[in-house]
Design a protein around this motif. Structure first.
Motif, PDB file in Angstrom:
ATOM      1  N   HIS A   1       0.920  -1.260  -0.016  1.00  0.00           N
ATOM      2  CA  HIS A   1       0.030   0.080  -0.163  1.00  0.00           C
ATOM      3  C   HIS A   1       0.856   1.175   0.133  1.00  0.00           C
ATOM      4  CE1 HIS A   1       0.629   0.915   4.496  1.00  0.00           C
ATOM      5  NE2 HIS A   1       0.213  -0.359   4.670  1.00  0.00           N
ATOM      6  N   VAL A   2       0.264   2.348  -0.504  1.00  0.00           N
ATOM      7  CA  VAL A   2       0.722   3.739  -0.442  1.00  0.00           C
ATOM      8  C   VAL A   2       1.143   4.198   1.003  1.00  0.00           C
ATOM      9  CG1 VAL A   2      -1.695   4.763  -0.250  1.00  0.00           C
ATOM     10  CG2 VAL A   2       0.331   6.123  -1.284  1.00  0.00           C
ATOM     11  N   ASP A   3       1.994   5.068   1.315  1.00  0.00           N
ATOM     12  CA  ASP A   3       2.393   5.292   2.529  1.00  0.00           C
ATOM     13  C   ASP A   3       2.928   4.025   3.276  1.00  0.00           C
ATOM     14  OD1 ASP A   3       2.000   7.927   2.238  1.00  0.00           O
ATOM     15  OD2 ASP A   3      -0.059   7.776   2.853  1.00  0.00           O
TER      16      ASP A   3
ATOM     17  N   ASP B   1       8.595   1.628  -2.828  1.00  0.00           N
ATOM     18  CA  ASP B   1       9.777   2.860  -2.319  1.00  0.00           C
ATOM     19  C   ASP B   1       9.659   2.827  -0.869  1.00  0.00           C
ATOM     20  OD1 ASP B   1      10.667   5.188  -2.244  1.00  0.00           O
ATOM     21  OD2 ASP B   1       9.010   6.499  -2.873  1.00  0.00           O
TER      22      ASP B   1
ATOM     23  N   PRO C   1       8.296   1.759 -10.210  1.00  0.00           N
ATOM     24  CA  PRO C   1       6.805   1.630 -10.529  1.00  0.00           C
ATOM     25  C   PRO C   1       6.903   1.114 -11.938  1.00  0.00           C
ATOM     26  CG  PRO C   1       7.060   3.646  -9.616  1.00  0.00           C
ATOM     27  CD  PRO C   1       8.577   3.246  -9.358  1.00  0.00           C
TER      28      PRO C   1
ATOM     29  N   SER D   1      -2.987  -4.401   1.548  1.00  0.00           N
ATOM     30  CA  SER D   1      -3.650  -3.348   1.067  1.00  0.00           C
ATOM     31  C   SER D   1      -5.030  -3.399   1.219  1.00  0.00           C
ATOM     32  CB  SER D   1      -3.258  -3.308  -0.495  1.00  0.00           C
ATOM     33  OG  SER D   1      -1.943  -3.300  -0.586  1.00  0.00           O
TER      34      SER D   1
ATOM     35  N   SER E   1      -7.262   0.362  -4.929  1.00  0.00           N
ATOM     36  CA  SER E   1      -6.744   1.554  -5.257  1.00  0.00           C
ATOM     37  C   SER E   1      -5.660   2.028  -4.317  1.00  0.00           C
ATOM     38  CB  SER E   1      -7.796   2.831  -4.971  1.00  0.00           C
ATOM     39  OG  SER E   1      -8.217   2.652  -3.550  1.00  0.00           O
ATOM     40  N   ARG E   2      -5.424   1.411  -3.123  1.00  0.00           N
ATOM     41  CA  ARG E   2      -4.298   1.696  -2.111  1.00  0.00           C
ATOM     42  C   ARG E   2      -2.991   1.056  -2.602  1.00  0.00           C
ATOM     43  NH1 ARG E   2      -4.395   4.172   2.399  1.00  0.00           N
ATOM     44  NH2 ARG E   2      -3.050   2.903   3.626  1.00  0.00           N
TER      45      ARG E   2
ATOM     46  N   VAL F   1       0.102   0.669  -4.798  1.00  0.00           N
ATOM     47  CA  VAL F   1       0.981   1.345  -5.409  1.00  0.00           C
ATOM     48  C   VAL F   1       2.092   0.855  -6.217  1.00  0.00           C
ATOM     49  CG1 VAL F   1       2.845   2.034  -3.256  1.00  0.00           C
ATOM     50  CG2 VAL F   1       1.934   3.886  -4.823  1.00  0.00           C
ATOM     51  N   GLY F   2       2.400   1.612  -7.199  1.00  0.00           N
ATOM     52  CA  GLY F   2       3.559   1.337  -8.072  1.00  0.00           C
ATOM     53  C   GLY F   2       3.134   0.409  -9.271  1.00  0.00           C
TER      54      GLY F   2
END
Ligand code: AMP
Ligand code: MN
Ligand code: MN
Length: 324
Positions: A33-35, A63, A80, A95, A99-100, A102-103
């Protein structure tokens, strides 16, 4: 169905995931997931290392934030990708929403392994078990099923996910089973004191920022709710990951919320106790998560508007839980 119930087909599905991953010949992409937090990075790096040990063509698209960057070697994480090659398998870890992730685009054969009750069970195989303390705990089971030999390199990120999502074994998700799994992982040569020490390292700017953030602390509903935010001129957003974990210890509080203004809106981090559900509050704000820890992003709002929405949502949940 209660989204927070354990997955009754957990082992059946996890065995299927192991069989699929062992059988596939195409590339396997691992994303989170993002963050990303310690569980996101730990569970995905652990699975990546296990698949590499099996000789698989695996890619870990991530990342890692600064405080977790000591875990991987630089060559282990990939940039990504816009499109997955035909025949690719995607493993989405920790996740709560497609939509969460990422990459990577969520396409190809999708395996969703997660422990958020609000997960819509997306993907071709969804193993979602909110009774697990961490996605890393689920990855531990998957690695056992893959038959990979445990090493300190694989056990260290997996234990990291369990450590960070249980608040170093302090939260209610710390079951006897979690401690047994952690003990087993330690036995594979994880250097625990070094790891927990390293996970708490922050740059000097973080401690200066903490002063600014703490000067925004406010109490609402007679102290039941404590809030704080990242001052708009403070900078250093990357270092603001854990302030909600600090303010949640105000005596007498049952909810804490930390707000961060970003380009797309305001990100809110919510923690709760005492029969109050952070998850309910997050859902009212269009987000999701666990009962005691959840989050949301209030798109297109400024800080003042976000505070208003948060106070409304918290008041509603405090009424439901019988506090107001
Ligand atoms: P955070 O406050 O970002 O540490 O998030 C707390 C928990 O809620 C984590 O398990 C996150 O994965 C989850 N979470 C945060 N934001 C969202 C969101 N917008 N939708 C679903 N889950 C979220
Ligand atoms: Mn996470
Ligand atoms: Mn997690």
């Amino acid at each position: 169905m209660d989204g927070n119930a354990p997955d009754p087909k957990y082992w059946e599905k996890m065995r299927l995931v192991a069989e699929v991953l062992k059988a596939v010949e195409g590339p396997i992409y691992i994303a989170t997931h993002v963050d990303p937090d310690g569980d996101a990075i730990g569970s995905s790096l652990g699975l990546y290392r296990a698949l590499k040990a099996l000789g698989k063509e695996a890619y870990w698209v991530a990342d890692p934030p600064r405080f977790l960057r000591f875990l991987p070697k630089e060559e282990e994480y990939s940039d990504p990708v816009e499109k997955l090659p035909v025949g690719a398998t995607l493993v989405a870890l920790d996740s709560a929403e497609p939509s969460r992730v990422v990459g990577v685009p969520v396409e190809g054969f999708v395996i969703n392994i997660d422990h958020h009750g609000t997960n819509p069970r997306f993907g071709h195989i969804a193993v979602v078990d909110p009774s697990k303390a961490a996605t890393a705990q689920m990855v531990k089971d998957l690695i056992d099923l893959l038959g990979v030999e445990w090493t300190a390199e694989i056990a260290t990120p997996v234990l990291t996910g369990i450590l960070t999502d249980t608040g170093n074994f302090r939260f209610a998700n710390t079951t006897p089973e979690v401690l047994r799994v952690a003990a087993e992982l330690l036995g594979y040569g994880v250097k625990l004191a070094e790891l927990t020490d390293r996970l708490q390292f922050r740059p000097p700017s973080y401690f200066r920022l903490m002063g600014k953030v703490l000067s925004t602390v406010a109490f609402h509903f007679g102290g039941l709710l404590v809030t704080a935010h990242l001052p708009e001129d403070a900078g250093a957003e990357e270092d603001s990951d854990d302030f909600v974990g600090l303010i949640r210890y105000v005596e007498g509080s049952v909810v804490s919320v930390f707000l961060r203004k970003r380009e797309e809106g305001v990100k809110v981090s919510i923690r709760s106790r005492g029969g109050v559900s952070a998850q309910n509050i997050a859902l009212k704000l269009g987000g999701g998560g666990h009962v005691p820890a959840a989050g949301a992003t209030l798109k297109g709002l400024d800080l003042d508007q976000a505070y208003e929405r948060v106070l409304e949502a918290v008041a509603e949940e405090l009424r439901r839980a019988g506090y107001l």
